[in-house]
Scaffold this active site. Sequence first.
Site, PDB file in Angstrom:
ATOM      1  N   ASP A  48       0.856  -1.169   0.000  1.00 14.78           N
ATOM      2  CA  ASP A  48       0.000   0.000   0.000  1.00 14.78           C
ATOM      3  C   ASP A  48       0.905   1.235   0.000  1.00 14.78           C
ATOM      4  O   ASP A  48       2.121   1.142   0.210  1.00 14.78           O
ATOM      5  CB  ASP A  48      -0.950  -0.016   1.214  1.00 14.78           C
ATOM      6  CG  ASP A  48      -2.207   0.794   0.943  1.00 14.78           C
ATOM      7  OD1 ASP A  48      -3.252   0.539   1.566  1.00 14.78           O
ATOM      8  OD2 ASP A  48      -2.135   1.695   0.072  1.00 14.78           O
TER       9      ASP A  48
HETATM   10  C1  GLC Z   1      -4.340   4.089  -0.550  1.00 16.92           C
HETATM   11  C2  GLC Z   1      -5.233   2.952  -0.119  1.00 16.92           C
HETATM   12  C3  GLC Z   1      -5.279   1.814  -1.098  1.00 16.92           C
HETATM   13  C4  GLC Z   1      -5.114   2.348  -2.508  1.00 16.92           C
HETATM   14  C5  GLC Z   1      -3.723   2.913  -2.614  1.00 16.92           C
HETATM   15  C6  GLC Z   1      -3.459   3.513  -4.006  1.00 16.92           C
HETATM   16  O1  GLC Z   1      -3.660   4.625   0.532  1.00 16.92           O
HETATM   17  O2  GLC Z   1      -5.004   2.410   1.177  1.00 16.92           O
HETATM   18  O3  GLC Z   1      -6.532   1.150  -0.918  1.00 16.92           O
HETATM   19  O4  GLC Z   1      -5.290   1.288  -3.447  1.00 16.92           O
HETATM   20  O5  GLC Z   1      -3.468   3.902  -1.624  1.00 16.92           O
HETATM   21  O6  GLC Z   1      -4.285   4.617  -4.223  1.00 16.92           O
END
Ligand code: GLC
Length: 717
Positions: free
Chosen positions: A258
């Site tokens: 993440d």
């Molecule tokens: C965010 C979220 C995740 C998302 C990622 C990319 O912080 O936690 O669900 O896919 O970043 O945007």
Amino acid sequence: MEQKELKKLVSAMSLEEKALQLTQYPVYELDESAEAVVTGLCDLGGIDREALWHTGTILNAPNGETVQSIRKTRREKGISDPFPFMLDVIHGYRTIYPVPLAMACTFNTALIEDCAELAATEASCDGVDVTFSPMVDLGRDARWGRVMEGAGEDPYWSGEVGKAMIRGYHRGGIACCVKHFAGYGAAEAGREYNTTDISERNLREYYLCAYRACLEEQPELFMSSFNLLNGKPILGHKEIMIDLLRKEWGFDGVVISDFGAVEELHEHGYCETGRDCARVALSGGLDIEMGSSVYASYLPELVRTGAVSEAQLDEAVLRVLELKNKLGMYENPERNTDLQKRDEVTLSKSGRAISRRAVEEGSVLLKNNGVLPLKESAKIALVGPFASTREIIGNWAGKGRIEECVPVKEGVEKLLQRAVPYASGCSWKLFDTDESGFEEAERISAQADCIVACVGEHMMNSGEAHSRADIRIPEIQRKLIAKLHKLKKPLVLVVFGGRPLVLSEVEAFADAILYVWQPGTEGGNGIANLLYGKAIPCGKTVMSFPRSSGQCPIYYNCFSTGRPKKQDMPSALSGEEWRTGYDDEYNSPLYPFGYGLSYTEFMYSDLKLSAARMKRGGKITATVNLKNVGSRDGYETVQWYIRDLFASVVRPVKELKGYEKVFLKAGEERSISFEINEELLKFYTDGGEYAAEKGAFELFVGGNSRDCLKTNFELVD
Ligand code: GLC
């Protein structure tokens, strides 16, 4: 391309090129003049902006034109490596359908699949190759803002919803990413990014089920989660990231972190240096580092000093190239980007129709004393902060545009072909205290036959980084509702929320409560159809509605406990000092898992079993008679639950084991059957094996998890 050729590409890369292949930054970082978008400009750490042109994949995809331009620039820089664009397409791309939690309430996997295919088709034409969806984190605590993105509190149903979304994404031409692995939904106190502490048993029985189920549909990626789990960040759990995900479950796709989670290993107090973060993440099975650059900064040196093996690095890089190969990008680097097709498919009539149907099937009718459906001749007053706003597309709404969203007022006036009196009464802000709008709302309501109040929480009060400790409807709105109630007119509440809100203080004031979640682009039209009976409510909530925030987490598949509630009264009222859970609150939810009304009534009768005893390896069939005893046609989601009464570890008081969504005309009845087999009875026994134990079971069937018919059967050796 053959795998041996991919391996040749890997071996031809320098260590620095390999590390960049495993690095992903947001697309706006490529352009130094880019305004700091939502998350702001990233700290590039140890790499420079030019290096970002050489990463293996990229986050976000502004539009097809920009995607094509970026690919052209890379070619001009002599970079031939295919470049997939990845984006959060969570509940629609431009045509936004209801948030995933609402989609789960449809209990219609075909519709969920169709919506996912719609999103994928719009997205892939506009340059998107991968979506970071489905999110199947178990959602038991409504204080957590991200329950909005998931499929609720049941492990089995969360898996079914995730699988349907994957099938739809694949049909629409994009790859997908199961997230957030693992256990993110168990954030303590529902507080975003908070610690999770989940026993091995609870992980296996509840929190891991849906991720595991999704593997049946071959997702291309998994995303590791932010949360600390049992004292270590998830990337520190080799037994989960490698032994379970890769070896036991056989997942051979890409694992992406993440955003910034690799660097956060330091914040967690787990890795002292960036070098340690890189080492731990790679040896923990992580392939792509999103939003930070410890891989690019340290992996080459870690390999050179032998702290990590180049073979391990090559394995991760090969998986990324295999993803690109699976996407067909070596033969067709532009993939499905097609601006002409994009303009044809985007916000199409058929797409809006599917999205509208999802509003109609995902909304949940929680209360109705007969005031709904409204007569078109009725003089209504449309009030509340959500009556005319277009800000009802939900958080994580991809490239959805607020201005393209149909508000309730517009949908109702289009259906009625006339203007309706409207007053917001107050704002939707959580802590608004301005009551100056009440007077106008009361004035028009006093002149109406029926008041329709559109209330709830704003779409940006749920989703990532939007947990709430108090999940009631905001106080200003509760005051408005109380004022409207005093007018002694029929009062319909249309409630917006990305979570089950606490409705206890307004429930008694309402003659009807239609819970519409965050409904998306076609919100106003779908809601109007439901209010006026052009569509019949059939949604069933996939999360228990707490009576108060203090009950959270609350979920139906709980354990009996040694002192189960003898009766559901707060002891302060019942006078029983110790036989209930709270002195000041009931134990039960306001509305249970699986609950939802229709404009007709369904009666269950004659629950029967083909046999009272089932041998191992055998099966028995349950049948129940379902009759539409109301005056309108409608859908009913028949739910089958099982309880294992006594076992080597205690089992939940109910577990959803099957369902069937049935359409019955008024007066029609049908026999519904359900096959019980040994597989449905398995669990992780005290001995650690996944098996069914002989003994007594209960079978329940009904239109929700509380009001059921019950019978018994036995599993024998
Ligand atoms: C965010 C979220 C995740 C998302 C990622 C990319 O912080 O936690 O669900 O896919 O970043 O945007």
